[in-house]
Design a protein around this motif. Structure first.
Motif, PDB file in Angstrom:
ATOM      1  N   ILE A 157       0.584  -1.097   0.179  1.00  0.00           N
ATOM      2  CA  ILE A 157      -0.135  -0.330  -0.055  1.00  0.00           C
ATOM      3  C   ILE A 157       0.645   1.311  -0.286  1.00  0.00           C
ATOM      4  N   ILE A 158       1.759   1.250   0.587  1.00  0.00           N
ATOM      5  CA  ILE A 158       2.756   2.339   0.749  1.00  0.00           C
ATOM      6  C   ILE A 158       3.759   2.588  -0.599  1.00  0.00           C
ATOM      7  N   HIS A 159       3.991   1.791  -1.017  1.00  0.00           N
ATOM      8  CA  HIS A 159       4.617   1.723  -2.469  1.00  0.00           C
ATOM      9  C   HIS A 159       3.008   2.153  -3.627  1.00  0.00           C
ATOM     10  N   ALA A 160       2.267   1.678  -3.963  1.00  0.00           N
ATOM     11  CA  ALA A 160       1.090   2.108  -4.119  1.00  0.00           C
ATOM     12  C   ALA A 160       1.215   3.953  -4.178  1.00  0.00           C
ATOM     13  N   ALA A 161       1.221   4.432  -2.611  1.00  0.00           N
ATOM     14  CA  ALA A 161       0.760   5.668  -2.087  1.00  0.00           C
ATOM     15  C   ALA A 161       1.785   7.058  -2.925  1.00  0.00           C
ATOM     16  N   GLU A 162       3.165   5.784  -2.989  1.00  0.00           N
ATOM     17  CA  GLU A 162       4.741   6.469  -3.541  1.00  0.00           C
ATOM     18  C   GLU A 162       4.678   7.385  -4.749  1.00  0.00           C
ATOM     19  N   ARG A 163       4.170   5.568  -5.776  1.00  0.00           N
ATOM     20  CA  ARG A 163       4.028   5.947  -6.772  1.00  0.00           C
ATOM     21  C   ARG A 163       2.419   7.124  -7.714  1.00  0.00           C
ATOM     22  N   ALA A 164       1.506   7.072  -6.356  1.00  0.00           N
ATOM     23  CA  ALA A 164       0.410   7.655  -7.101  1.00  0.00           C
ATOM     24  C   ALA A 164       1.353   9.616  -6.590  1.00  0.00           C
ATOM     25  N   GLU A 165       2.047   9.488  -5.481  1.00  0.00           N
ATOM     26  CA  GLU A 165       2.976  10.786  -5.022  1.00  0.00           C
ATOM     27  C   GLU A 165       3.270  11.212  -6.367  1.00  0.00           C
ATOM     28  N   TRP A 170      -2.344  13.263  -5.544  1.00  0.00           N
ATOM     29  CA  TRP A 170      -1.894  14.321  -4.011  1.00  0.00           C
ATOM     30  C   TRP A 170      -3.277  13.483  -3.551  1.00  0.00           C
ATOM     31  N   SER A 171      -4.133  13.530  -3.609  1.00  0.00           N
ATOM     32  CA  SER A 171      -5.721  13.168  -2.845  1.00  0.00           C
ATOM     33  C   SER A 171      -5.609  11.652  -3.007  1.00  0.00           C
ATOM     34  N   ARG A 172      -5.209  10.835  -3.893  1.00  0.00           N
ATOM     35  CA  ARG A 172      -4.768   9.715  -3.766  1.00  0.00           C
ATOM     36  C   ARG A 172      -3.971   8.874  -3.221  1.00  0.00           C
ATOM     37  N   ALA A 173      -2.655   9.686  -3.495  1.00  0.00           N
ATOM     38  CA  ALA A 173      -1.651   9.311  -1.780  1.00  0.00           C
ATOM     39  C   ALA A 173      -1.751   9.227  -1.001  1.00  0.00           C
ATOM     40  N   THR A 174      -2.530  10.443  -0.757  1.00  0.00           N
ATOM     41  CA  THR A 174      -2.935  10.757   0.651  1.00  0.00           C
ATOM     42  C   THR A 174      -4.415   9.477   1.636  1.00  0.00           C
ATOM     43  N   GLN A 175      -5.461   9.098   0.249  1.00  0.00           N
ATOM     44  CA  GLN A 175      -5.948   8.080   1.296  1.00  0.00           C
ATOM     45  C   GLN A 175      -5.610   6.621   0.850  1.00  0.00           C
ATOM     46  N   LEU A 176      -4.448   6.440   0.131  1.00  0.00           N
ATOM     47  CA  LEU A 176      -3.235   5.193   0.584  1.00  0.00           C
ATOM     48  C   LEU A 176      -2.908   5.503   1.907  1.00  0.00           C
ATOM     49  N   TYR A 177      -1.805   6.511   1.981  1.00  0.00           N
ATOM     50  CA  TYR A 177      -1.286   6.311   3.416  1.00  0.00           C
ATOM     51  C   TYR A 177      -2.511   6.052   4.606  1.00  0.00           C
ATOM     52  N   LYS A 178      -3.873   6.583   4.386  1.00  0.00           N
ATOM     53  CA  LYS A 178      -4.341   6.522   5.386  1.00  0.00           C
ATOM     54  C   LYS A 178      -4.237   4.784   5.407  1.00  0.00           C
ATOM     55  N   GLN A 179      -4.583   4.275   4.502  1.00  0.00           N
ATOM     56  CA  GLN A 179      -5.377   2.939   4.130  1.00  0.00           C
ATOM     57  C   GLN A 179      -4.479   1.279   4.830  1.00  0.00           C
ATOM     58  N   ALA A 180      -3.460   2.912   4.571  1.00  0.00           N
ATOM     59  CA  ALA A 180      -1.746   2.077   5.176  1.00  0.00           C
ATOM     60  C   ALA A 180      -1.915   1.665   6.609  1.00  0.00           C
ATOM     61  N   ILE A 181      -2.529   3.376   7.515  1.00  0.00           N
ATOM     62  CA  ILE A 181      -3.147   2.992   8.776  1.00  0.00           C
ATOM     63  C   ILE A 181      -3.366   1.838   9.208  1.00  0.00           C
ATOM     64  N   ASP A 182      -4.091   2.069   8.193  1.00  0.00           N
ATOM     65  CA  ASP A 182      -5.580   1.043   8.631  1.00  0.00           C
ATOM     66  C   ASP A 182      -5.085  -0.627   8.684  1.00  0.00           C
ATOM     67  N   ALA A 183      -4.300  -0.270   7.950  1.00  0.00           N
ATOM     68  CA  ALA A 183      -4.254  -1.701   7.860  1.00  0.00           C
ATOM     69  C   ALA A 183      -2.752  -2.482   8.598  1.00  0.00           C
ATOM     70  N   ASN A 270      14.156  10.093   2.180  1.00  0.00           N
ATOM     71  CA  ASN A 270      12.852   9.010   0.540  1.00  0.00           C
ATOM     72  C   ASN A 270      11.985  10.106   0.287  1.00  0.00           C
ATOM     73  N   LEU A 271      11.412   9.654  -0.695  1.00  0.00           N
ATOM     74  CA  LEU A 271      10.301  10.111  -1.140  1.00  0.00           C
ATOM     75  C   LEU A 271       8.787  10.459   0.004  1.00  0.00           C
ATOM     76  N   ARG A 272       8.956  10.266   1.145  1.00  0.00           N
ATOM     77  CA  ARG A 272       8.193  10.483   2.363  1.00  0.00           C
ATOM     78  C   ARG A 272       8.665  12.139   2.468  1.00  0.00           C
ATOM     79  N   GLU A 273      10.094  12.405   2.595  1.00  0.00           N
ATOM     80  CA  GLU A 273      10.977  13.176   3.416  1.00  0.00           C
ATOM     81  C   GLU A 273      10.934  14.073   2.367  1.00  0.00           C
ATOM     82  N   ARG A 274      10.617  13.620   0.816  1.00  0.00           N
ATOM     83  CA  ARG A 274      10.870  15.150  -0.257  1.00  0.00           C
ATOM     84  C   ARG A 274       9.270  15.526  -0.287  1.00  0.00           C
TER      85      ARG A 274
END
Length: 331
Positions: A157-165, A170-183, A270-274
């Protein structure tokens, strides 16, 4: 429609306006399922099971992915697909390399045939098979690991979020990061959870302040100075945006200074820091310092900016550059 009303998925309120429950899809009505099963039942004896495996893969199914899971000879599978095509259940491409279900409801009815335990097992096998394909969308792999209740779901899920980012979605990346927290569920992984909250804070302005606060809390639990430093810098930027310049600039400066002081081995760029850096760039900090009348400090942070840009391989957004140019002109 009658089924949806009987099952109270949709209804009319007192004013006669149709309302519906929150759902991603409606269950397949029993009569429709029965009709589909009758059509599949006219095929080979094992057709239901084999097509159900294909249904778990998705609406469009690559033959090379389905065949190993079906554990049947390719010739017999092609004969089955020919019969399913004739029954208007699937449509094959001209080369016979892939096929797709003719209707979503057919696929959903076939999925319902498989028990939950078997679904999880096949979803795990599908995800593991997809790992061999370098072109597979990480979100597809993540979906199958999620359905399999597999711990690897969070990583994908994080890989998918980073790809969206990277695609600036941005909106899709945010949704996926939230999904990762839920997971993550109740697992005690404060470092991972903290970085995810920080990514959300950098992308989702509406929930940025709450998310950065959670990132700081998780950094403390994980004893992660790296995460704590970036979160503090971003919190400073957010305070500045709401006009709390004194508190915001103190946090922003402290956060960037802590990042500078980290040993090289602790600077995991990494990407999240960027994403966070886009919001906490020293060039932007110099702008707010200029607004606060701290011209000397502003000039100093302009000179310190290369330390970050070289390590981040990031030259800043156009708006950041314009802001920085204005700051230089001001000081």
């Amino acid at each position: 429609m009658r089924f949806a009303v009987d099952e109270k998925w949709v209804w009319r309120d007192a004013d006669g306006v149709w309302k519906s429950r929150e759902c991603t899809s409606l269950p397949v009505p029993p009569l429709v399922r029965q009709m589909i099963e009758e059509r599949v039942g006219r095929l080979a004896d094992d057709a239901v099971g084999l097509l159900s495996i294909a249904a778990l893969i998705g609406m469009e199914v690559p033959f090379t992915l389905w065949a190993p899971l079906a554990q049947r000879a390719p010739d017999s599978l092609h004969r089955l697909l020919d019969d399913a095509d004739a029954a208007n259940l699937v449509r094959q491409d001209a080369a016979g390399k892939r096929f797709q279900f003719t209707q979503t409801i057919i696929r959903e009815a076939l999925v319902d045939v498989i028990s939950l335990t078997q679904r999880r097992q096949f979803h795990r096998k599908i995800a593991e098979a997809l790992l061999a394909y370098s072109t597979t969308d990480p979100e597809t792999i993540a979906h199958h690991f999620v359905e399999a209740s597999d711990d690897r779901a969070v990583t994908w899920i994080i890989h998918a979020a980073e790809r969206a980012e990277l695609a600036h979605e941005w909106s899709r990346a945010t949704q996926l990061y939230k999904q990762a927290i839920d997971a993550l569920g109740n697992s005690e992984e404060p470092r991972t959870r903290g970085w995810l909250y920080l990514a959300i804070a950098a992308l989702d302005e509406k929930h940025a302040m709450a998310s950065v606060g959670k990132a700081i809390s998780q950094a403390r639990l994980a004893f992660d100075q790296h995460l704590a430093a970036w979160a503090l810098a971003l919190q400073g930027r957010l305070f500045c945006e709401i006009g709390a310049l004194r508190e915001g600039l103190a946090d922003w400066v402290a956060g960037l200074e802590r990042i500078e002081a980290l040993p090289d081995s602790d600077r995991r760029w990494n990407l999240r820091e960027r994403a966070v850096y886009r919001r906490t760039d020293p060039g932007l900090l110099s702008g707010y310092l200029t607004l606060a009348g701290r011209f000397s400090d502003a000039r100093q942070w302009i000179s310190r900016r290369p330390f970050f840009t070289l390590r981040m391989n990031y030259e800043g957004l156009d708006s950041d550059t314009e802001f920085e140019s204005w700051c230089l002109a001001s000081i």
